[in-house]
Design a protein around this motif. Sequence first.
Motif, PDB file in Angstrom:
ATOM      1  N   LEU A  10       0.937  -1.227  -0.054  1.00 55.55           N
ATOM      2  CA  LEU A  10      -0.008  -0.115  -0.057  1.00 55.55           C
ATOM      3  C   LEU A  10       0.905   1.401  -0.199  1.00 55.55           C
ATOM      4  O   LEU A  10       0.695   2.246  -0.821  1.00 55.55           O
ATOM      5  CB  LEU A  10      -0.795  -0.091   1.110  1.00 55.55           C
ATOM      6  N   LEU A  11       1.833   1.107   0.953  1.00 55.76           N
ATOM      7  CA  LEU A  11       2.801   2.389   0.748  1.00 55.76           C
ATOM      8  C   LEU A  11       3.463   2.677  -0.311  1.00 55.76           C
ATOM      9  O   LEU A  11       3.620   3.703  -0.798  1.00 55.76           O
ATOM     10  CB  LEU A  11       3.407   2.281   2.355  1.00 55.76           C
ATOM     11  N   SER A  12       4.114   1.692  -0.874  1.00 54.85           N
ATOM     12  CA  SER A  12       4.879   1.857  -1.903  1.00 54.85           C
ATOM     13  C   SER A  12       4.061   2.369  -3.246  1.00 54.85           C
ATOM     14  O   SER A  12       4.664   2.976  -3.996  1.00 54.85           O
ATOM     15  CB  SER A  12       5.437   0.496  -2.238  1.00 54.85           C
ATOM     16  N   THR A  13       2.630   1.725  -3.216  1.00 51.20           N
ATOM     17  CA  THR A  13       2.123   2.367  -4.423  1.00 51.20           C
ATOM     18  C   THR A  13       1.641   3.665  -4.224  1.00 51.20           C
ATOM     19  O   THR A  13       1.824   4.689  -5.069  1.00 51.20           O
ATOM     20  CB  THR A  13       0.870   1.450  -4.274  1.00 51.20           C
ATOM     21  N   ALA A  14       1.394   4.160  -2.952  1.00 51.17           N
ATOM     22  CA  ALA A  14       1.280   5.437  -2.602  1.00 51.17           C
ATOM     23  C   ALA A  14       2.204   6.287  -3.025  1.00 51.17           C
ATOM     24  O   ALA A  14       2.201   7.310  -3.601  1.00 51.17           O
ATOM     25  CB  ALA A  14       0.720   5.516  -1.213  1.00 51.17           C
ATOM     26  N   ALA A  15       3.533   5.892  -2.547  1.00 54.99           N
ATOM     27  CA  ALA A  15       4.615   6.665  -2.810  1.00 54.99           C
ATOM     28  C   ALA A  15       5.030   6.848  -4.124  1.00 54.99           C
ATOM     29  O   ALA A  15       5.367   7.957  -4.947  1.00 54.99           O
ATOM     30  CB  ALA A  15       5.836   6.264  -2.014  1.00 54.99           C
ATOM     31  N   ALA A  16       5.087   5.663  -5.005  1.00 55.89           N
ATOM     32  CA  ALA A  16       5.077   5.828  -6.505  1.00 55.89           C
ATOM     33  C   ALA A  16       4.021   6.817  -7.201  1.00 55.89           C
ATOM     34  O   ALA A  16       4.596   7.354  -7.916  1.00 55.89           O
ATOM     35  CB  ALA A  16       4.946   4.349  -6.912  1.00 55.89           C
ATOM     36  N   VAL A  17       2.884   6.658  -7.012  1.00 57.10           N
ATOM     37  CA  VAL A  17       1.876   7.483  -7.294  1.00 57.10           C
ATOM     38  C   VAL A  17       2.298   8.814  -7.272  1.00 57.10           C
ATOM     39  O   VAL A  17       2.276   9.696  -7.941  1.00 57.10           O
ATOM     40  CB  VAL A  17       0.605   7.098  -7.078  1.00 57.10           C
ATOM     41  N   THR A  18       2.492   9.300  -6.003  1.00 60.70           N
ATOM     42  CA  THR A  18       2.722  10.510  -5.502  1.00 60.70           C
ATOM     43  C   THR A  18       4.007  11.242  -6.170  1.00 60.70           C
ATOM     44  O   THR A  18       3.946  12.397  -6.730  1.00 60.70           O
ATOM     45  CB  THR A  18       2.930  10.491  -3.988  1.00 60.70           C
ATOM     46  N   ALA A  19       5.112  10.287  -6.273  1.00 64.94           N
ATOM     47  CA  ALA A  19       6.371  10.761  -6.702  1.00 64.94           C
ATOM     48  C   ALA A  19       6.211  10.921  -8.128  1.00 64.94           C
ATOM     49  O   ALA A  19       7.163  11.784  -9.083  1.00 64.94           O
ATOM     50  CB  ALA A  19       7.226   9.836  -6.420  1.00 64.94           C
ATOM     51  N   CYS A  20       5.633   9.807  -9.277  1.00 60.38           N
ATOM     52  CA  CYS A  20       5.851   9.893 -10.831  1.00 60.38           C
ATOM     53  C   CYS A  20       4.489   9.640 -11.237  1.00 60.38           C
ATOM     54  O   CYS A  20       4.573   9.075 -12.314  1.00 60.38           O
ATOM     55  CB  CYS A  20       6.662   8.842 -10.808  1.00 60.38           C
ATOM     56  N   GLY A  21       3.384  10.057 -10.469  1.00 60.81           N
ATOM     57  CA  GLY A  21       2.229   9.977 -11.375  1.00 60.81           C
ATOM     58  C   GLY A  21       1.706   8.651 -11.692  1.00 60.81           C
ATOM     59  O   GLY A  21       0.826   8.431 -12.551  1.00 60.81           O
ATOM     60  N   GLY A  22       2.060   7.682 -10.942  1.00 66.89           N
ATOM     61  CA  GLY A  22       1.390   6.304 -11.414  1.00 66.89           C
ATOM     62  C   GLY A  22       2.144   5.508 -12.078  1.00 66.89           C
ATOM     63  O   GLY A  22       1.619   4.413 -12.384  1.00 66.89           O
ATOM     64  N   GLY A  23       3.503   5.597 -12.072  1.00 68.73           N
ATOM     65  CA  GLY A  23       4.191   4.463 -13.187  1.00 68.73           C
ATOM     66  C   GLY A  23       4.410   3.202 -12.243  1.00 68.73           C
ATOM     67  O   GLY A  23       4.703   3.450 -10.975  1.00 68.73           O
TER      68      GLY A  23
ATOM     69  N   LYS B  64       0.366   0.080 -21.744  1.00 66.77           N
ATOM     70  CA  LYS B  64       0.312   1.360 -21.403  1.00 66.77           C
ATOM     71  C   LYS B  64      -0.457   1.919 -20.328  1.00 66.77           C
ATOM     72  O   LYS B  64      -1.536   1.579 -20.185  1.00 66.77           O
ATOM     73  CB  LYS B  64      -0.147   2.275 -22.866  1.00 66.77           C
ATOM     74  N   GLY B  65       0.227   2.426 -19.368  1.00 69.34           N
ATOM     75  CA  GLY B  65      -0.624   2.866 -18.039  1.00 69.34           C
ATOM     76  C   GLY B  65      -0.890   1.603 -16.966  1.00 69.34           C
ATOM     77  O   GLY B  65      -1.429   2.058 -15.987  1.00 69.34           O
ATOM     78  N   MET B  66      -0.511   0.702 -17.201  1.00 69.05           N
ATOM     79  CA  MET B  66      -0.993  -0.544 -16.462  1.00 69.05           C
ATOM     80  C   MET B  66      -0.046  -1.581 -16.356  1.00 69.05           C
ATOM     81  O   MET B  66       1.027  -1.697 -17.124  1.00 69.05           O
ATOM     82  CB  MET B  66      -2.056  -1.266 -17.011  1.00 69.05           C
ATOM     83  N   THR B  67       0.111  -1.932 -14.834  1.00 74.02           N
ATOM     84  CA  THR B  67       1.285  -3.039 -14.512  1.00 74.02           C
ATOM     85  C   THR B  67       0.476  -4.151 -13.869  1.00 74.02           C
ATOM     86  O   THR B  67      -0.469  -3.829 -13.039  1.00 74.02           O
ATOM     87  CB  THR B  67       2.411  -2.654 -13.763  1.00 74.02           C
ATOM     88  N   VAL B  68       0.998  -5.438 -14.224  1.00 73.85           N
ATOM     89  CA  VAL B  68       0.456  -6.681 -13.169  1.00 73.85           C
ATOM     90  C   VAL B  68       1.919  -7.125 -12.751  1.00 73.85           C
ATOM     91  O   VAL B  68       2.844  -7.457 -13.365  1.00 73.85           O
ATOM     92  CB  VAL B  68      -0.204  -7.847 -14.190  1.00 73.85           C
ATOM     93  N   THR B  69       2.025  -7.180 -11.326  1.00 81.87           N
ATOM     94  CA  THR B  69       3.079  -7.897 -10.638  1.00 81.87           C
ATOM     95  C   THR B  69       2.560  -9.312  -9.955  1.00 81.87           C
ATOM     96  O   THR B  69       1.618  -9.095  -9.156  1.00 81.87           O
ATOM     97  CB  THR B  69       3.770  -7.028  -9.790  1.00 81.87           C
ATOM     98  N   GLU B  70       3.188 -10.479 -10.166  1.00 82.96           N
ATOM     99  CA  GLU B  70       2.938 -11.430  -9.280  1.00 82.96           C
ATOM    100  C   GLU B  70       4.074 -12.018  -8.410  1.00 82.96           C
ATOM    101  O   GLU B  70       5.194 -11.886  -9.098  1.00 82.96           O
ATOM    102  CB  GLU B  70       2.692 -12.627 -10.395  1.00 82.96           C
TER     103      GLU B  70
END
Length: 230
Positions: A10-23, A116-122
């Motif tokens: 949750l936190l890494s996603t939040a930080a990534a979205v905040t820092a780079c707009g959702g990459g 484009k704009g989406m990622t899936v991580t397993e």
Amino acid sequence: MAHRLLPIALLSTAAAVTACGGGGERARPVHGTAPAEIAGVGYTADQLAQALLVRVPGYRRAGEPDSGEYGTLKAVQNAARLQRDTVLDKPQCGPGRPGADVAADVPAALVTFAKKGMTVTETLMGLPAADAEKQVNARVPADCLRFRTKVGSHRAEHRVVETPKGEIGEGSRTVGVATVSGNARTRTWYVVFRGRHYLATITLHGPTATHTEAERLARASRLQAGRILP
């Protein structure tokens, strides 16, 4: 050293979205396959890597799979680095909360697919049944269902939803995070499920990520792992 599974996600996603707009996080090349095994768990990182999804329709694999001890995976290390740079308005919702942990030395493997704009991580982790069950049974605390983050000058607001315990594999949980940062809106869905002597997570991230697709991918992950892991 131990890593809390969902708080880090949750936190890494939040930080990534905040820092780079959702990459999304990209998979890194394999940098080692740890021989580590846990008593009662026969799966090594090499075996887990063999059981990863080979393809996801509509996506391309983003680099080679990564495998080794959980704490050495680049995505996990990057998540920890993002956490150090992130300020939460509710510090109690960070990774320091008591609860079930994933030890840094468990065997693990990870792969990411992107379009484009989406990622899936397993991610697959070799865990005893009791430890995997703790992760499936964990719940996001009520006071952490809404929170704000700041990375440098970038701010974002996040809203968390969690569905009732599911039946993917031998038990599952699904968590969604809706993030707003300026004019950008993204969604992230996490599905955590356990199999025989392993725990799996599927992370679907992007502006059009849905609960339905995340759980469909989790079922595909379960099917693939079932073909490979004895």
